[in-house]
Scaffold this active site. Sequence first.
Site, mmCIF file in Angstrom:
data_model
loop_
_atom_site.group_PDB
_atom_site.id
_atom_site.type_symbol
_atom_site.label_atom_id
_atom_site.label_comp_id
_atom_site.label_asym_id
_atom_site.label_seq_id
_atom_site.Cartn_x
_atom_site.Cartn_y
_atom_site.Cartn_z
ATOM 1 N N CYS A 74 46.554 33.769 45.817
ATOM 2 C CA CYS A 74 46.644 35.039 46.543
ATOM 3 C C CYS A 74 45.985 34.908 47.910
ATOM 4 O O CYS A 74 44.818 34.488 48.005
ATOM 5 C CB CYS A 74 45.966 36.146 45.734
ATOM 6 N N CYS A 80 39.549 40.603 48.220
ATOM 7 C CA CYS A 80 39.869 41.630 47.222
ATOM 8 C C CYS A 80 38.996 41.481 45.976
ATOM 9 O O CYS A 80 38.667 40.368 45.570
ATOM 10 C CB CYS A 80 41.343 41.498 46.846
ATOM 11 N N CYS A 83 40.649 40.488 41.318
ATOM 12 C CA CYS A 83 40.515 39.284 40.492
ATOM 13 C C CYS A 83 39.177 38.623 40.790
ATOM 14 O O CYS A 83 38.649 38.735 41.902
ATOM 15 C CB CYS A 83 41.627 38.283 40.796
ATOM 16 N N CYS A 161 50.644 42.190 44.924
ATOM 17 C CA CYS A 161 49.567 41.786 44.017
ATOM 18 C C CYS A 161 50.176 40.900 42.937
ATOM 19 O O CYS A 161 51.060 41.333 42.195
ATOM 20 C CB CYS A 161 48.894 43.007 43.408
ATOM 21 N N GLN A 284 48.117 49.619 26.702
ATOM 22 C CA GLN A 284 47.660 48.319 27.189
ATOM 23 C C GLN A 284 48.477 47.887 28.408
ATOM 24 O O GLN A 284 49.700 47.986 28.406
ATOM 25 C CB GLN A 284 47.784 47.269 26.078
ATOM 26 N N TYR A 313 39.664 55.973 17.351
ATOM 27 C CA TYR A 313 40.041 55.761 18.760
ATOM 28 C C TYR A 313 41.494 55.303 18.837
ATOM 29 O O TYR A 313 41.823 54.308 19.489
ATOM 30 C CB TYR A 313 39.139 54.724 19.434
ATOM 31 N N GLU A 334 41.717 60.611 17.227
ATOM 32 C CA GLU A 334 41.577 60.512 18.688
ATOM 33 C C GLU A 334 41.091 61.851 19.222
ATOM 34 O O GLU A 334 41.611 62.899 18.841
ATOM 35 C CB GLU A 334 42.917 60.131 19.318
ATOM 36 N N ASP A 382 38.981 50.624 18.045
ATOM 37 C CA ASP A 382 39.237 50.039 19.374
ATOM 38 C C ASP A 382 38.590 50.952 20.409
ATOM 39 O O ASP A 382 39.259 51.702 21.117
ATOM 40 C CB ASP A 382 40.747 49.922 19.601
ATOM 41 N N CYS A 409 36.865 45.268 24.139
ATOM 42 C CA CYS A 409 37.123 44.774 25.500
ATOM 43 C C CYS A 409 35.812 44.384 26.197
ATOM 44 O O CYS A 409 35.800 44.166 27.405
ATOM 45 C CB CYS A 409 37.871 45.819 26.322
#
Length: 452
Positions: A74, A80, A83, A161, A284, A313, A334, A382, A409
């Site tokens: 990139c 930026c 990433c 991007c 996702q 969740y 949820e 999750d 995550c």
Amino acid sequence: MKPIEENRIYEIEISGLGSSGEGVGDFQGFTIFVNGALPGEKISAKIETVKKNYAVGRLEKILRESPDRVKPVCPIYEKCGGCQLQHLNYPAQLVWKRRQVEDAIKRIGKLKDVEIFDTLGMENPFRYRNKMQFPVGKTKTGISVGCYAAGTHEIIDTNSCLIQNEINDKILAAVRKVAEKFEITPYNEDTGRGILRHVMGRVGLDGEFMVVLVTATEKIPNGKNFVRALTEELPEVKSIQQNIQTYRNNVILGRETKILYGKPTIKDKIGDLKFNISARSFFQVNTSQAEVLYKIALNFAELNGGEIVIDAYCGTGTISLFLAKAAQKVFGIEIVSSAVNDAKKNARENNVRNAEFIVGDAIKVIPKLFKSGIYADVIVTDPPRAGCDKKVLETFAAMEPEKIIYVSCNPATLARDLAELENLGYRTKKIQPVDMFPFTSHIESVAQVFRQ
């Protein structure tokens, strides 16, 4: 006395990577973080900040280069903040992400005898994001749209991007062009003035896509002509929506969303299941890797068709519907009512009849289910990056499921929560890291936890 001083240059051996992908080294035993440096490298760095237990330096020169270093593809990578790892080859990224999980499990969780598999990566790690949400700003020559520079709110203007779906690039160009034509002023977060705050693009099944304009005002000036011009630039767009965010904070989306053109949702597909995606739906961002992730969760659950499963969740029901194919009954919980509405619609449209979705806090809903005679054989969770509240974990354990499948995550909060589950009588057997976000420092994991 600290061995280093600000604004001086030091030679440093880099031994590892930090949680955000920055190089970690030391000088005379004092820890130094240097963005852009890689393990095995010897560098010179100018110290910018000195804290009590660590310092932050700026990479000046690479004196000995890592064999895993590559040239970022990139052109704006160094500016930026989207990433963090394009200077590290992809196989090495996967090795580091597994190590990030392993280190957290040992250092934070202090867990032993946990099998941690190699990270599952992508065959092609580019153009994987189906969702874009870029801030909008003003330059001397026009409107800038892109990611923030790392650690700042300076917008790095972006035309393309390389981790976004190509359609999101088209959305980016079209909104910039039309906004400049109609003189739609970008929002200024310092003054609180202006109109356009963020541009969101969502790409679904067979290239179906949605545009969401996040504004600080109730109305867009010359709105009908603005939308008409946008549809001319993007003739295949299925939905254009306006989300109104009037608060002066960093939350991207506000509570109110208006449909300006087309339909309220687009569709996407994970495996053989189709999902309705609204402007505010959690879904996702990497569809192909989401299928990998959910299949692992299903595999770790080891269902034989007779189990009752609770999906805490549950969001829009993505994991719930995967589990329902192999379980007797799934209860999805949820707290966001709009997500539950989406989940119910997704269940109907996929003809899944053994999934029930409930609006509420898992801490309150699970005990109610228990009192009504519903006992979970497996609980799947999750949670967001902050992980599970201790009370949530205690609620899980009180139901005494045979297994808990924890999708995470954040390795740090995963390790913390697995340690708490061990205190509650559960043992972590194995963890599978999955690379959902190539070229970034983020990693998803699925942990299989058994009742002892």
